[in-house]
Design a protein around this motif. Structure first.
Motif, PDB file in Angstrom:
ATOM      1  N   ASP A 100       0.839  -1.203   0.000  1.00 54.43           N
ATOM      2  CA  ASP A 100       0.000   0.000   0.000  1.00 54.43           C
ATOM      3  C   ASP A 100       0.867   1.243   0.000  1.00 54.43           C
ATOM      4  OD1 ASP A 100      -2.583  -1.323   2.261  1.00 54.43           O
ATOM      5  OD2 ASP A 100      -2.112  -1.692   0.156  1.00 54.43           O
ATOM      6  N   LEU A 112      -3.581   2.188  -9.360  1.00 54.71           N
ATOM      7  CA  LEU A 112      -3.817   1.010  -8.545  1.00 54.71           C
ATOM      8  C   LEU A 112      -4.673   1.295  -7.330  1.00 54.71           C
ATOM      9  CD1 LEU A 112      -0.294  -0.536  -8.750  1.00 54.71           C
ATOM     10  CD2 LEU A 112      -2.392  -1.438  -9.702  1.00 54.71           C
ATOM     11  N   THR A 115      -7.574  -0.871  -6.492  1.00 58.87           N
ATOM     12  CA  THR A 115      -7.424  -2.264  -6.064  1.00 58.87           C
ATOM     13  C   THR A 115      -7.163  -2.394  -4.576  1.00 58.87           C
ATOM     14  OG1 THR A 115      -5.056  -2.241  -6.421  1.00 58.87           O
ATOM     15  CG2 THR A 115      -6.407  -2.896  -8.271  1.00 58.87           C
ATOM     16  N   LEU A 116      -6.972  -1.246  -3.901  1.00 57.18           N
ATOM     17  CA  LEU A 116      -6.585  -1.322  -2.505  1.00 57.18           C
ATOM     18  C   LEU A 116      -7.750  -1.649  -1.583  1.00 57.18           C
ATOM     19  CD1 LEU A 116      -4.044   1.624  -2.237  1.00 57.18           C
ATOM     20  CD2 LEU A 116      -3.609  -0.814  -2.421  1.00 57.18           C
TER      21      LEU A 116
END
Lengths: 117, 196
Positions: A100, A112, A115-116
């Motif tokens: 992260d 991204l 997608t966390l």
């Protein structure tokens, strides 16, 4: 049959059902080249991912090939970045929060953030 | 294994492939499972991102197929320019291998059977085709439309073209035999049912 075919791209034990089917066709990489540069990623799967985009009509084989290589480089980069974060935290195990942090630290990885979750 | 595939959007890169890459990049480093899962998803997102950008570039260039050049431009515009040099190496290798493969296959075609023998084989196959046609059970207008009515005798050609023709003819022969058998079978079926 799927197990044998997927052996070329890794063991099937952790794959979902549809993913298993997509792994069945053999990757089109030049496997017989001496000093074989075998793409780590199964080309058939990469192609399937590219085609999943409804806007994409056709993608050439060489394009898929270099896209697979770029994805490999991406994984290497992000793994190394995350490892740096882990080392800063004086940990030996790479945890999700390291990834992260690595993602947030780099501008190019902004895509991204979805997608966390 | 044929079964209905699920949603296309459930596609990801196989976990094992990612694990292997992580292991090679960070040997002797433990990685948590949820971290690995995240890497798999990130990789998938990356591919979507690049392919969608490359697709736009491709459309702008009015081409229909995404070419390696489009992918390279996409990498550049999305800030992954540092990958380009390595990616170009891979592209070079890919082209070299494709070239070698093409050379190898054309060499194979030119070796082996001499031209006279190929011509002789060609004549034999034509003769066989002709004799097969006469054995048709030509009832109720059943005709195999795939066979030409008159085989055109081919003029002497370069060896590799003759070989291709032979292969093509052999293939057609197989198809026509299968047609014959299937029509014959159907004919038998119908004649059995009408007799009952």
């Amino acid at each position: 049959m799927a197990a044998a075919a997927a052996a070329g791209s890794g063991t099937p034990r952790e794959e979902e059902g549809p993913a298993g089917e997509a792994a069945a066709p053999q990757p089109q990489a030049p496997t017989s080249a001496p000093g074989a540069r075998l793409s780590r990623l199964p080309l058939a799967r990469v192609k399937a991912l590219v085609k999943a985009d409804p806007d994409v009509t056709l993608a050439g084989q060489e394009a898929i090939f270099i896209l697979a290589r770029a994805a490999e480089l991406f994984v290497e980069t992000i793994a190394k970045d995350a490892y740096c974060c882990a080392q800063q935290g004086k940990r030996k195990t790479l945890q999700r929060r390291d990834l992260d942090n690595a993602i947030e630290a780099v501008d190019e990885f902004a895509f991204l953030e979805g997608t966390l979750d | 294994m044929a079964s209905s595939s699920g949603n296309d959007d459930d596609l990801t890169i196989p976990r094992a492939a990612i694990n292997k890459m992580i292991k090679e990049t960070l040997p002797n480093v433990r990685v948590a499972n949820d971290a690995r899962e995240l890497v798999v998803n990130c990789c998938t997102e990356f591919i979507h991102l690049i392919s969608s950008e490359a697709n736009e570039i491709c459309n702008k260039s009015e081409k229909k197929t995404i070419s390696p050049e489009h992918v390279i431009q996409a990498l550049e515009s999305l800030g992954f320019g540092s990958y380009i040099s390595e990616v170009k190496e891979v592209l070079q290798e890919c082209k070299t291998v494709a070239l070698k493969r093409r050379k190898a296959s054309s060499r194979l075609e030119n070796l082996g059977i001499p031209e006279e023998e190929l011509l002789r084989q060609q004549q034999e196959l034509f003769a066989k085709v002709n004799s097969n046609k006469q054995n048709w059970p030509n009832r109720n207008g059943f005709k195999c439309s795939k066979l030409p009515n008159k085989p055109n005798l081919l003029l002497p050609q370069p060896v590799h073209l003759i070989r291709q023709d032979l292969l093509r003819m052999k293939k057609m022969m197989m198809i026509s035999e299968i047609h014959q058998l299937s029509f014959f079978f159907l004919y038998k079926c119908f004649s059995c049912t009408t007799k009952q």
